[in-house]
Design a protein around this motif. Structure first.
Motif, PDB file in Angstrom:
ATOM      1  N   ARG A 184     -10.810  -2.252   0.264  1.00  0.00           N
ATOM      2  CA  ARG A 184      -9.553  -1.487   0.364  1.00  0.00           C
ATOM      3  C   ARG A 184      -9.051  -1.083  -1.014  1.00  0.00           C
ATOM      4  NH1 ARG A 184      -5.686  -3.243   5.301  1.00  0.00           N
ATOM      5  NH2 ARG A 184      -7.278  -3.581   6.866  1.00  0.00           N
TER       6      ARG A 184
ATOM      7  N   ASN B 270       2.277   9.254  -6.088  1.00  0.00           N
ATOM      8  CA  ASN B 270       2.693  10.648  -5.891  1.00  0.00           C
ATOM      9  C   ASN B 270       3.807  11.071  -6.835  1.00  0.00           C
ATOM     10  OD1 ASN B 270       1.267  12.243  -3.690  1.00  0.00           O
ATOM     11  ND2 ASN B 270       1.451  10.186  -2.788  1.00  0.00           N
TER      12      ASN B 270
ATOM     13  N   SER C 273      -9.927   5.458  -5.059  1.00  0.00           N
ATOM     14  CA  SER C 273     -10.450   6.822  -4.916  1.00  0.00           C
ATOM     15  C   SER C 273      -9.424   7.756  -4.286  1.00  0.00           C
ATOM     16  CB  SER C 273     -11.806   6.851  -4.215  1.00  0.00           C
ATOM     17  OG  SER C 273     -11.702   6.243  -2.985  1.00  0.00           O
ATOM     18  N   GLU C 274      -8.547   7.231  -3.436  1.00  0.00           N
ATOM     19  CA  GLU C 274      -7.523   8.105  -2.823  1.00  0.00           C
ATOM     20  C   GLU C 274      -6.437   8.519  -3.824  1.00  0.00           C
ATOM     21  OE1 GLU C 274      -7.710   6.086   1.572  1.00  0.00           O
ATOM     22  OE2 GLU C 274      -5.753   6.145   0.588  1.00  0.00           O
ATOM     23  N   LEU C 275      -6.041   7.583  -4.677  1.00  0.00           N
ATOM     24  CA  LEU C 275      -4.859   7.837  -5.527  1.00  0.00           C
ATOM     25  C   LEU C 275      -5.221   8.178  -6.973  1.00  0.00           C
ATOM     26  CD1 LEU C 275      -2.573   4.896  -4.256  1.00  0.00           C
ATOM     27  CD2 LEU C 275      -2.695   7.244  -3.394  1.00  0.00           C
TER      28      LEU C 275
ATOM     29  N   GLN D 177     -11.070   1.880  -2.068  1.00  0.00           N
ATOM     30  CA  GLN D 177     -10.651   3.077  -1.311  1.00  0.00           C
ATOM     31  C   GLN D 177      -9.334   3.635  -1.870  1.00  0.00           C
ATOM     32  OE1 GLN D 177     -10.524   2.380   2.939  1.00  0.00           O
ATOM     33  NE2 GLN D 177      -9.610   4.400   3.265  1.00  0.00           N
ATOM     34  N   LEU D 178      -8.404   2.727  -2.176  1.00  0.00           N
ATOM     35  CA  LEU D 178      -7.118   3.176  -2.730  1.00  0.00           C
ATOM     36  C   LEU D 178      -7.320   3.860  -4.072  1.00  0.00           C
ATOM     37  CD1 LEU D 178      -4.507   0.315  -2.225  1.00  0.00           C
ATOM     38  CD2 LEU D 178      -4.256   2.703  -1.547  1.00  0.00           C
TER      39      LEU D 178
ATOM     40  N   THR E 274       1.234   4.286  -2.818  1.00  0.00           N
ATOM     41  CA  THR E 274       1.098   5.712  -2.490  1.00  0.00           C
ATOM     42  C   THR E 274       2.322   6.507  -2.949  1.00  0.00           C
ATOM     43  OG1 THR E 274      -0.224   5.066  -0.594  1.00  0.00           O
ATOM     44  CG2 THR E 274       0.643   7.300  -0.568  1.00  0.00           C
TER      45      THR E 274
ATOM     46  N   SER F 298      -6.673  10.554  -8.395  1.00  0.00           N
ATOM     47  CA  SER F 298      -6.476  11.909  -8.916  1.00  0.00           C
ATOM     48  C   SER F 298      -4.998  12.148  -9.238  1.00  0.00           C
ATOM     49  CB  SER F 298      -6.951  12.941  -7.894  1.00  0.00           C
ATOM     50  OG  SER F 298      -6.197  12.782  -6.726  1.00  0.00           O
TER      51      SER F 298
ATOM     52  N   LYS G  84       0.837  -1.205   0.000  1.00  0.00           N
ATOM     53  CA  LYS G  84       0.000   0.000   0.000  1.00  0.00           C
ATOM     54  C   LYS G  84       0.877   1.261   0.000  1.00  0.00           C
ATOM     55  CE  LYS G  84      -3.665   2.254   2.596  1.00  0.00           C
ATOM     56  NZ  LYS G  84      -4.428   2.287   3.850  1.00  0.00           N
TER      57      LYS G  84
END
Ligand code: NDP
Ligand code: 8X3
Length: 252
Positions: free
Chosen positions: A38, A23, A44-46, A41-42, A19, A48, A15
């Motif tokens: 999970r 980035n 939607s978090e990453l 969720q990842l 990330t 963008s 994970k």
């Protein structure tokens, strides 16, 4: 933009690697694991930061491994970097008290699962004459420690497979790297001790263990070397850890 497939991306080292790489905004990511919540969720978090695809499969299920990876859409089917990270320890017992179901889990996930995923990805790399495989081994694949028996055997196998891959694949233009961490605080010990938090937390008491970000940053460095440079084999330990079985705790 290179395409990276990470197994075991729902937790811990995988994970954090997802990330860190998201980035950097220079990789498309295929994130794999069993826990779909999970993975969503990842995404939607990453999502963008970079293009993210998720695949939910159990690495023990050979057919699921092949059909999932085969289902990837055009545009990310050609995997440039494979990070074989999925794995865990199950149990910590002297050999005569070990649970054969735990032995099956460790051999099936850490060894056979890594082979199945590699079989689904590596032939394409050979055809294209380029690719980089990162296998997450362990200090447990270099030093056997008390009660580590079968987990250590699974990571010794990862070491042998990594060496074998390098011998077989370098002539096709591929790179194979193995990273062998010592103690890293993740869900690893919770899984090993089957949710017994007291036992799990004790592993990391009295010293500063590595974080999954520490290992993720190293993975990011290893995959960013120029084409002619391969960091083939890397041991990375917390300062207080001297070997698989020696950790200096409560030092002032
Ligand atoms: P975590 O338990 O935090 O993460 C393990 C990951 O592996 C999860 O994403 C999990 O996803 C995945 N996984 C486990 N079993 C399966 C399976 N059957 N099929 C698909 N995916 C699976 O542990 P770590 O991040 O610490 O572990 C990652 C790797 O690092 C492992 O190979 C481990 O052996 C190695 N390692 C860990 C060290 C440590 O001290 N933590 C030190 C040295 C090496 P899901 O459950 O969603 O399927
Ligand atoms: C994980 C590190 O020392 O718990 O591979 O085996 S250790």
């Amino acid at each position: 933009m290179k395409t990276v497939l990470i197994t075991g991306a729902t937790s811990g080292i995988g994970k954090s690697t997802a990330t860190v790489l998201a980035n950097e905004k220079k990789y498309k990511l295929i994130l794999c694991g069993r826990r779909e919540d999970r993975l969503s969720q990842l995404k939607s978090e990453l999502g963008s930061l970079t293009e993210i695809h998720t695949l939910s499969f159990d690495v023990r299920d050979k057919n699921a491994v092949f059909s999932s990876i085969d289902s990837l859409p055009d545009g990310c089917k050609e995997i440039d970097i494979l990070i074989n990270n999925a794995g865990n320890a199950h149990g910590l017992d002297p050999i005569h008290l070990g649970n054969p179901d735990d032995w099956d889990a460790m051999i099936d996930i850490n060894v056979k699962g890594l082979l199945y995923v590699s079989k689904a990805v590596v032939p394409g790399m050979v055809e294209r004459k380029q690719g980089h495989i990162i296998n997450i081994g362990s200090i447990a694949g270099k030093d056997v420690y008390p009660d580590g028996n079968v987990y250590c055997a699974s990571k010794f196998a990862v070491d042998a497979i990594s060496q074998g891959m390098r011998i077989d694949l370098a002539k096709h233009g591929l790179k194979v790297s193995e990273i062998k961490p010592g103690a890293v605080v993740t869900e690893f010990s919770q899984v090993r001790f089957k949710g017994d938090d007291t036992r799990a937390n004790k592993i990391y008491e009295g010293f500063t263990p590595m974080t999954p970000e520490d290992v993720a940053e190293i993975i990011a460095f290893v995959i960013s070397r120029p084409k002619h440079v391969n960091i083939a084999d890397l041991i990375v330990l917390a300062q207080a850890q001297a070997s698989g079985s020696v950790i200096y705790r409560n030092q002032s």
